[in-house]
Design an enzyme around this catalytic site. Structure first.
Site, mmCIF file in Angstrom:
data_model
loop_
_atom_site.group_PDB
_atom_site.id
_atom_site.type_symbol
_atom_site.label_atom_id
_atom_site.label_comp_id
_atom_site.label_asym_id
_atom_site.label_seq_id
_atom_site.Cartn_x
_atom_site.Cartn_y
_atom_site.Cartn_z
ATOM 1 N N CYS A 2 44.446 47.099 53.647
ATOM 2 C CA CYS A 2 43.822 47.714 54.838
ATOM 3 C C CYS A 2 44.459 49.085 55.067
ATOM 4 C CB CYS A 2 44.084 46.831 56.050
ATOM 5 S SG CYS A 2 43.605 45.129 55.797
ATOM 6 N N ARG A 27 40.368 52.157 51.698
ATOM 7 C CA ARG A 27 41.308 51.024 51.617
ATOM 8 C C ARG A 27 40.694 49.746 52.167
ATOM 9 N NH1 ARG A 27 46.508 52.360 50.553
ATOM 10 N NH2 ARG A 27 47.268 50.374 51.310
ATOM 11 N N TRP A 74 40.282 45.273 55.236
ATOM 12 C CA TRP A 74 39.769 44.668 54.015
ATOM 13 C C TRP A 74 40.217 43.214 54.124
ATOM 14 C CZ3 TRP A 74 36.695 45.649 49.905
ATOM 15 C CH2 TRP A 74 36.783 44.807 48.808
ATOM 16 N N ASN A 100 48.985 46.171 57.654
ATOM 17 C CA ASN A 100 48.445 46.109 56.297
ATOM 18 C C ASN A 100 49.418 45.266 55.499
ATOM 19 O OD1 ASN A 100 47.221 46.515 53.802
ATOM 20 N ND2 ASN A 100 48.535 48.274 53.381
ATOM 21 N N GLY A 101 48.924 44.185 54.866
ATOM 22 C CA GLY A 101 49.797 43.328 54.058
ATOM 23 C C GLY A 101 49.450 41.873 54.294
ATOM 24 N N GLU A 482 38.394 44.479 26.461
ATOM 25 C CA GLU A 482 38.459 45.236 27.728
ATOM 26 C C GLU A 482 38.834 46.685 27.467
ATOM 27 O OE1 GLU A 482 37.392 44.959 30.534
ATOM 28 O OE2 GLU A 482 38.507 46.435 31.706
ATOM 29 N N LYS A 486 36.420 49.841 28.598
ATOM 30 C CA LYS A 486 36.915 50.953 29.439
ATOM 31 C C LYS A 486 36.579 52.279 28.775
ATOM 32 C CE LYS A 486 37.506 49.596 32.835
ATOM 33 N NZ LYS A 486 36.971 48.315 32.646
ATOM 34 N N GLU A 489 32.610 52.984 28.574
ATOM 35 C CA GLU A 489 31.822 53.129 29.812
ATOM 36 C C GLU A 489 32.167 54.397 30.581
ATOM 37 O OE1 GLU A 489 32.264 50.288 32.980
ATOM 38 O OE2 GLU A 489 34.330 49.871 32.451
ATOM 39 N N HIS A 505 35.662 40.229 6.983
ATOM 40 C CA HIS A 505 34.301 39.658 6.839
ATOM 41 C C HIS A 505 33.231 40.702 7.120
ATOM 42 C CE1 HIS A 505 36.153 35.762 6.389
ATOM 43 N NE2 HIS A 505 36.841 35.972 7.509
ATOM 44 N N LYS A 604 28.414 50.324 40.491
ATOM 45 C CA LYS A 604 29.629 49.527 40.713
ATOM 46 C C LYS A 604 29.292 48.037 40.781
ATOM 47 C CE LYS A 604 33.892 48.581 41.357
ATOM 48 N NZ LYS A 604 34.735 48.530 40.137
HETATM 49 C C1 AGP Z 1 33.757 47.014 34.456
HETATM 50 O O1 AGP Z 1 34.505 48.191 34.268
HETATM 51 C C2 AGP Z 1 32.300 47.287 34.730
HETATM 52 N N1 AGP Z 1 32.154 48.142 35.831
HETATM 53 C C3 AGP Z 1 31.434 46.038 34.781
HETATM 54 O O2 AGP Z 1 31.504 45.443 33.508
HETATM 55 C C4 AGP Z 1 31.842 44.950 35.802
HETATM 56 O O3 AGP Z 1 33.063 44.363 35.414
HETATM 57 C C5 AGP Z 1 30.749 43.865 35.804
HETATM 58 O O4 AGP Z 1 29.541 44.444 36.239
HETATM 59 C C6 AGP Z 1 31.089 42.665 36.710
HETATM 60 O O5 AGP Z 1 31.180 43.107 38.046
HETATM 61 P P1 AGP Z 1 31.819 42.074 39.121
HETATM 62 O O6 AGP Z 1 33.225 41.824 38.690
HETATM 63 O O7 AGP Z 1 31.718 42.792 40.432
HETATM 64 O O8 AGP Z 1 31.010 40.821 39.085
#
Ligand code: AGP
Length: 609
Positions: A2, A27, A74, A100-101, A482, A486, A489, A505, A604
């Site tokens: 928060c 935050r 939050w 906050n905490g 992962e 990163k 994307e 393979h 997002k």
């Molecule tokens: C991750 O960097 C991406 N933005 C995307 O893969 C994300 O993880 C995925 O859409 C899942 O989102 P969520 O965790 O909000 O469900």
């Protein structure tokens, strides 16, 4: 996570606090409130929803007065509501607190205070502080706060005001950030510099175990044990307009650097300080249910899916329960057979991803109990699950998920250890070592972030290459997946993750000087095989970046450039490996000049199928 603010001075305190909250909105933004003291009387306004709603209320019904504290929330304990939003008040309404905490021992303190006649209005941990200070107040609000701090455990940044002494703000910090803004004839309190930068460029940065008495013309600093201390003011180097991101160029960079704080919040109250057990009441599962589990199915999308793969590995390895992890869209597509005693675990930062929500419903419709590992409190996935463990990462603004990923893994690791404790499927010595290693993650994250300049040098060397392979095995195959996600994307570089064992393979045909490989070769079960893969690639003139442990000199001849990570149990290594790979992707994208916080074609939260 928060945001708190405070102001004392000749101007309208509520308005200044509101402006400060606006710069802290990143935050947390599910509810907000302000308390003002004018002519010795407390006045409080709280609103659920976006901060703008509080602003509209203040515009319609001004709250003049020279002293105020404010909070943007939050939610961690207690869903977003006016009752649960801060500031929280003592029974007599003469003491107000913003926080906050997490107060880890709030439940026992609440029971004790209730037994002594205090009446609680909210479900929050924070309200305990207001009643505790009220109980301990004997004419000196600063001493009352110090006595309250003595019995509180957890993480906090707090600001306290009272009608009894309407000429001061008392502030204190343990593990949650806090600064005191230095004005002329006026002073400020805030969670971070972003909230005060438009008013002043001088602050005192408060460290753990420190407190302050802030009046209009004076700021006194102390240890929470009462000893006075002195500090030099810190001059904020960046301009006011950069506020919400602070000194960071992008939210993604800020969130990568928030991981130590986010990890501490995720761990708080969930592993005992002696590392002798995991406490996850919100999982809502009895020991009998855990012992009776016959199958675990994890499901998620994107980064959350990669965290799920780590969770699957841990649950199967430690709790000896057959486990699988499906992409949420694929789970629905395969019409899964769900037998009795199956547990579904859905993972989602936003708690709103449609694919994951539909997979949750599929699992429930077929009789599975479902728990959620989620960041956003009270999200639809949280509400539709039978149990929820919140990762406490605070709002994640950057589209590329970073601190949520490590929070998801931390949480899944705790769930796996908890299951193993209940089912007694792993030696206690091994579990204790894992609990200790998890508790050490925030400090390891601090060290890894300190090494950022080494990663910048790698980005400067490799940023122009258009193709890359990320290789891992076992629990670090998801780490490779992962790391590749990163990079692709946010920099639009093609990055493909593979199980290193699969190279022979087919994919090894790709190897050439223009394709670099990131190989994860930390000490553990698959170390020797990874070294072999690195030799095969370099024998074909493929450049290799090796993610390897500090002090591992032998492996250096099998790589071109190292990414060094501190040693830790292999089962915990996905958490530490994530940070340098996040930084590598970030700095490559930054050098390439990409729109890192809003990459093309992405959102997002994907609330459509
Ligand atoms: C991750 O960097 C991406 N933005 C995307 O893969 C994300 O993880 C995925 O859409 C899942 O989102 P969520 O965790 O909000 O469900």
């Amino acid at each position: 996570m928060c945001g708190i603010v405070g102001y004392i001075g000749p101007r309208e305190a509520a308005g200044i606090c509101y402006e400060g909250l606006r710069r802290l909105e990143y935050r947390g933004y599910d509810s907000a409130g302000i308390a003002v003291i004018r002519d010795g009387r407390m006045d409080v306004v709280k609103r659920v929803g976006k901060l703008r709603i509080l602003g509209e209320t203040l515009a319609a019904e001004p709250m003049p007065g020279p002293l105020a504290i404010g909070h943007t929330r939050w939610a961690t304990h207690g869903k977003p509501s006016e009752t649960n939003s801060h500031p929280h008040l003592s029974c007599d309404g003469k003491i107000a607190v913003v926080h906050n905490g997490i107060i880890e021992n709030y439940a026992e303190l609440r029971d004790q205070l209730t037994a002594e006649g205090h009446e609680f209005k909210s479900q929050t941990d924070t309200e305990v502080i207001a009643h505790l200070v009220e109980k301990l107040y004997d004419g000196d609000i600063f001493q009352a706060v110090l006595k309250a701090i003595e019995v509180m455990r957890g993480a906090y940044a707090i600001a306290v005001i009272t009608e009894h002494e309407p000429d001061k703000i008392v502030a204190a910090r343990l593990r949650s950030p806090l600064v005191i803004g230095i004005g002329e004839g006026e002073n400020y309190v805030a969670s971070d510099m972003a909230a005060v930068r438009q008013e002043t460029d001088k602050v005192y940065v408060i460290d753990d175990g420190e407190a302050a008495i802030v009046t209009r013309d004076d700021i006194k600093l102390f240890k929470v044990t009462g000893e006075p201390i002195a500090k030099d003011p810190y001059v904020i180097p960046w301009p006011a307009e950069a506020a919400a991101k602070g000194e960071h160029k992008h939210f993604m960079h800020k969130e990568i650097h928030e991981q130590p704080e986010a990890m501490r919040a995720c761990l708080a109250g969930r592993i005992t300080e002696a590392a002798d057990r995991v406490i996850l009441e919100s999982l809502n599962m009895t020991p009998e249910e855990i012992r009776g589990l016959k199958k675990v199915i994890l499901t998620a999308c994107g980064t959350a899916y990669h965290a799920g793969l780590v969770g699957r590995f841990m649950i199967e390895k430690l709790a000896r329960i057959p486990a699988e992890c499906d992409l949420a869209a694929e789970l629905q597509a395969r019409d899964p057979v769900i037998l009795d005693n199956t547990l579904g675990i859905v993972i989602s930062q936003s708690g709103e991803t449609m694919d994951t929500l539909l997979a949750l419903r599929e699992l429930k419709a077929k009789g599975a109990k479902v728990v959620a590992v989620v960041n956003r409190v009270d999200s639809v996935i949280a509400r539709e699950s039978d149990g929820v463990v919140y990762i406490q990462a605070g709002p994640e603004i950057g589209v590329a998920s970073t601190k949520a990923y490590t929070g998801q893994i931390l949480t899944l690791e705790m769930i796996a250890v908890h299951f193993a404790e209940v089912r007694q499927t792993a030696p206690e010595a091994e579990l204790k070592a894992l609990r200790r290693a998890l508790l050490a993650c925030p400090d390891q994250a601090v060290e890894l972030l300190r090494r950022e300049p080494d990663v910048v040098k790698l980005a400067e060397k490799y940023w122009q290459l258009h193709n890359s392979l990320y290789l891992g095995r076992g629990i670090n195959l998801p780490s490779a997946m992962e790391g590749a996600l990163k990079l692709k994307e946010i920099s639009y570089v093609h990055a493909e993750a593979y199980s290193a064992g699969e190279m022979k393979h087919g994919p090894i045909a790709l190897v050439c000087p223009d394709l670099y490989t990131v190989a994860i070769a930390v000490q553990g079960q698959v170390y020797e095989q990874m070294v072999g893969n690195m030799q095969e690639i370099r024998a074909r003139s493929g450049p290799v970046i090796g993610v390897v442990n500090d002090g591992d000199e032998a492996i250096r001849e099998h790589l071109d450039d190292p990414i060094l990570v501190p040693p830790c149990p292999e089962l915990v290594s996905p958490i530490t490996i994530a940070l340098p790979l996040q930084l590598l992707a970030y700095h490559i994208a930054d050098i390439r000049g990409e729109d890192i916080d809003q990459p093309r074609n992405l959102a997002k939260t994907v609330t459509v199928e």
